[in-house]
Motif scaffolding. Structure first.
Motif, PDB file in Angstrom:
ATOM      1  N   GLU A 167       0.820  -1.209   0.000  1.00  0.00           N
ATOM      2  CA  GLU A 167       0.000   0.000   0.000  1.00  0.00           C
ATOM      3  C   GLU A 167       0.856   1.261   0.000  1.00  0.00           C
ATOM      4  OE1 GLU A 167      -2.549  -0.340   3.365  1.00  0.00           O
ATOM      5  OE2 GLU A 167      -3.698  -2.023   2.533  1.00  0.00           O
ATOM      6  N   VAL A 168       1.943   1.242   0.750  1.00  0.00           N
ATOM      7  CA  VAL A 168       2.844   2.399   0.764  1.00  0.00           C
ATOM      8  C   VAL A 168       3.549   2.532  -0.580  1.00  0.00           C
ATOM      9  CG1 VAL A 168       4.900   3.408   1.818  1.00  0.00           C
ATOM     10  CG2 VAL A 168       3.183   2.311   3.258  1.00  0.00           C
ATOM     11  N   ARG A 169       4.017   1.420  -1.123  1.00  0.00           N
ATOM     12  CA  ARG A 169       4.715   1.481  -2.412  1.00  0.00           C
ATOM     13  C   ARG A 169       3.804   2.005  -3.522  1.00  0.00           C
ATOM     14  NH1 ARG A 169       8.171  -4.167  -1.965  1.00  0.00           N
ATOM     15  NH2 ARG A 169       9.955  -3.255  -0.860  1.00  0.00           N
ATOM     16  N   ALA A 170       2.519   1.734  -3.415  1.00  0.00           N
ATOM     17  CA  ALA A 170       1.578   2.207  -4.435  1.00  0.00           C
ATOM     18  C   ALA A 170       1.556   3.735  -4.502  1.00  0.00           C
ATOM     19  CB  ALA A 170       0.176   1.664  -4.147  1.00  0.00           C
ATOM     20  N   LEU A 171       1.901   4.404  -3.406  1.00  0.00           N
ATOM     21  CA  LEU A 171       1.929   5.863  -3.400  1.00  0.00           C
ATOM     22  C   LEU A 171       2.911   6.403  -4.437  1.00  0.00           C
ATOM     23  CD1 LEU A 171       2.070   6.513   0.465  1.00  0.00           C
ATOM     24  CD2 LEU A 171       0.073   6.809  -1.009  1.00  0.00           C
ATOM     25  N   ALA A 172       3.996   5.668  -4.670  1.00  0.00           N
ATOM     26  CA  ALA A 172       5.050   6.127  -5.582  1.00  0.00           C
ATOM     27  C   ALA A 172       4.565   6.223  -7.024  1.00  0.00           C
ATOM     28  CB  ALA A 172       6.262   5.202  -5.502  1.00  0.00           C
ATOM     29  N   PHE A 173       3.417   5.632  -7.316  1.00  0.00           N
ATOM     30  CA  PHE A 173       2.880   5.670  -8.675  1.00  0.00           C
ATOM     31  C   PHE A 173       1.689   6.624  -8.786  1.00  0.00           C
ATOM     32  CE2 PHE A 173       4.975   1.641  -7.951  1.00  0.00           C
ATOM     33  CZ  PHE A 173       5.798   1.537  -9.065  1.00  0.00           C
ATOM     34  N   ASP A 174       1.459   7.386  -7.711  1.00  0.00           N
ATOM     35  CA  ASP A 174       0.308   8.294  -7.687  1.00  0.00           C
ATOM     36  C   ASP A 174       0.699   9.724  -7.344  1.00  0.00           C
ATOM     37  OD1 ASP A 174      -1.423   6.216  -8.254  1.00  0.00           O
ATOM     38  OD2 ASP A 174      -1.970   5.851  -6.161  1.00  0.00           O
ATOM     39  N   TYR A 175       1.962  10.082  -7.494  1.00  0.00           N
ATOM     40  CA  TYR A 175       2.399  11.408  -7.069  1.00  0.00           C
ATOM     41  C   TYR A 175       1.540  12.555  -7.631  1.00  0.00           C
ATOM     42  CZ  TYR A 175       6.769   9.278  -5.310  1.00  0.00           C
ATOM     43  OH  TYR A 175       7.699   8.526  -4.637  1.00  0.00           O
ATOM     44  N   LEU A 198      -1.800  12.598  -5.882  1.00  0.00           N
ATOM     45  CA  LEU A 198      -1.641  12.923  -4.468  1.00  0.00           C
ATOM     46  C   LEU A 198      -1.355  14.404  -4.272  1.00  0.00           C
ATOM     47  CD1 LEU A 198       0.522   9.839  -3.428  1.00  0.00           C
ATOM     48  CD2 LEU A 198      -1.844  10.265  -2.770  1.00  0.00           C
ATOM     49  N   LEU A 199      -0.659  14.988  -5.219  1.00  0.00           N
ATOM     50  CA  LEU A 199      -0.345  16.420  -5.139  1.00  0.00           C
ATOM     51  C   LEU A 199      -1.616  17.259  -5.155  1.00  0.00           C
ATOM     52  CD1 LEU A 199       1.924  18.545  -5.068  1.00  0.00           C
ATOM     53  CD2 LEU A 199       2.010  18.420  -7.570  1.00  0.00           C
ATOM     54  N   ASP A 200      -2.627  16.799  -5.874  1.00  0.00           N
ATOM     55  CA  ASP A 200      -3.892  17.530  -5.988  1.00  0.00           C
ATOM     56  C   ASP A 200      -4.964  17.031  -5.024  1.00  0.00           C
ATOM     57  OD1 ASP A 200      -2.841  19.085  -8.049  1.00  0.00           O
ATOM     58  OD2 ASP A 200      -3.447  17.635  -9.586  1.00  0.00           O
ATOM     59  N   ALA A 201      -4.623  16.058  -4.189  1.00  0.00           N
ATOM     60  CA  ALA A 201      -5.621  15.449  -3.306  1.00  0.00           C
ATOM     61  C   ALA A 201      -5.979  16.385  -2.150  1.00  0.00           C
ATOM     62  CB  ALA A 201      -5.094  14.127  -2.759  1.00  0.00           C
ATOM     63  N   THR A 202      -7.165  16.210  -1.625  1.00  0.00           N
ATOM     64  CA  THR A 202      -7.604  16.974  -0.466  1.00  0.00           C
ATOM     65  C   THR A 202      -6.963  16.415   0.802  1.00  0.00           C
ATOM     66  OG1 THR A 202      -9.502  15.538  -0.024  1.00  0.00           O
ATOM     67  CG2 THR A 202      -9.825  17.352  -1.596  1.00  0.00           C
ATOM     68  N   ASP A 203      -7.095  17.161   1.882  1.00  0.00           N
ATOM     69  CA  ASP A 203      -6.555  16.681   3.153  1.00  0.00           C
ATOM     70  C   ASP A 203      -7.193  15.364   3.562  1.00  0.00           C
ATOM     71  OD1 ASP A 203      -5.031  18.942   3.206  1.00  0.00           O
ATOM     72  OD2 ASP A 203      -5.943  19.807   5.002  1.00  0.00           O
ATOM     73  N   ASP A 204      -8.488  15.239   3.376  1.00  0.00           N
ATOM     74  CA  ASP A 204      -9.169  13.999   3.751  1.00  0.00           C
ATOM     75  C   ASP A 204      -8.687  12.828   2.905  1.00  0.00           C
ATOM     76  OD1 ASP A 204     -10.611  15.274   5.694  1.00  0.00           O
ATOM     77  OD2 ASP A 204     -12.432  15.505   4.488  1.00  0.00           O
ATOM     78  N   TYR A 209       2.919  16.756   3.512  1.00  0.00           N
ATOM     79  CA  TYR A 209       3.074  15.836   2.382  1.00  0.00           C
ATOM     80  C   TYR A 209       2.924  16.584   1.068  1.00  0.00           C
ATOM     81  CZ  TYR A 209       2.853  11.391  -0.106  1.00  0.00           C
ATOM     82  OH  TYR A 209       3.129  10.332  -0.935  1.00  0.00           O
ATOM     83  N   ARG A 210       1.918  17.440   0.992  1.00  0.00           N
ATOM     84  CA  ARG A 210       1.696  18.205  -0.232  1.00  0.00           C
ATOM     85  C   ARG A 210       2.873  19.139  -0.509  1.00  0.00           C
ATOM     86  NH1 ARG A 210      -2.589  20.113   1.383  1.00  0.00           N
ATOM     87  NH2 ARG A 210      -4.016  18.467   0.721  1.00  0.00           N
ATOM     88  N   GLU A 211       3.435  19.712   0.553  1.00  0.00           N
ATOM     89  CA  GLU A 211       4.595  20.591   0.394  1.00  0.00           C
ATOM     90  C   GLU A 211       5.798  19.816  -0.144  1.00  0.00           C
ATOM     91  OE1 GLU A 211       7.544  23.345   3.204  1.00  0.00           O
ATOM     92  OE2 GLU A 211       5.613  22.644   3.972  1.00  0.00           O
ATOM     93  N   ARG A 212       5.997  18.606   0.347  1.00  0.00           N
ATOM     94  CA  ARG A 212       7.129  17.814  -0.124  1.00  0.00           C
ATOM     95  C   ARG A 212       6.948  17.382  -1.568  1.00  0.00           C
ATOM     96  NH1 ARG A 212       8.892  14.074   5.110  1.00  0.00           N
ATOM     97  NH2 ARG A 212       9.229  15.848   6.519  1.00  0.00           N
TER      98      ARG A 212
END
Length: 229
Positions: free
Chosen positions: A37-45, A48-54, A68-71
């Protein structure tokens, strides 16, 4: 010719030879669902950049949604952002002269040298968090192993690799420096020569996060049980 050593074994050898012994004995290398699940984040940058806080809070990130959004915004400033978010290949099995392993991404290089086609860069996606600077030694060793395997396959130099920490939105570069290649060779020797139960680490912080900490060094275990007999 010696059998190819798994790059993941080299990471274990660099961390703790005894951990490698247990991993080989149990022969269970499948990452748990939480790691996937964590590794899947690497394919959604980009998403994720445009995602809401929720939306971010529902994903397995290790910092606040704002941090996270700042990084990811800083990550987008990298020259290889487009290549990171649209890799040449995913979960690519590489086999070199001494080792084999899976590169979670092959990140395209901007150009080649002379008439050579560009050679991509292997990327290792870690479920954990990075040190303050650089990359943890086991991951450096594994990244070097992937770069050397890719160079062997492509018959072209691969001078660096990447390690991604998507839970915190950080990507680090691992160069094939003299020191990193020396660490790789040390781990390779350990992995090849490991035909006994290594000594247990003493008072090491490494033990706190080890999967085998509850079983490692239990005095009631006999030598026969340690050897899997």
């Amino acid at each position: 010719m010696s059998a190819l050593v798994a790059a993941s074994d080299l990471a274990c050898a660099a961390y703790c030879p005894r951990q490698l012994y247990y991993a080989r004995r149990d022969d269970d290398r499948t990452p748990p669902p939480a790691v996937r699940e964590v590794r899947a984040l690497a394919f959604d940058y980009p998403d994720l950049l445009d995602a809401t806080d929720d939306e971010l809070a529902s994903r397995p990130i290790s910092v606040s949604p704002a941090a996270y959004r700042e990084r990811l915004t800083r990550l987008r400033e990298r020259d290889d952002w487009d290549a990171l978010t649209d890799p040449v290949a995913r979960d690519e099995l590489l086999a070199g002269k001494d080792c084999r392993g899976v590169a979670h991404k092959l990140v395209g290089a901007p150009d080649g040298e002379g008439d050579r086609p560009p050679v991509p860069v292997p990327s290792l996606v870690s479920p954990g968090e990075p040190p303050e600077r650089g990359v943890w030694e086991p991951q450096r060793v594994r990244a070097v192993a992937l770069a050397k395997a890719l160079a062997w396959e492509r018959e072209a130099p691969v001078p660096r690799a990447l390690v991604e920490y998507p839970a915190v939105g950080v990507v680090r570069t691992v160069g094939l420096t003299t020191g990193n290649k020396a660490a790789y060779r040390r781990a390779l020797r350990v992995a090849r020569d490991l035909d006994f139960v290594p000594s247990r680490l003493r008072d090491s912080a490494k033990c706190e996060s080890c999967t085998y900490r509850e079983r490692c060094g239990v005095k009631t275990w006999s030598l026969s049980s340690l050897l899997g007999r």
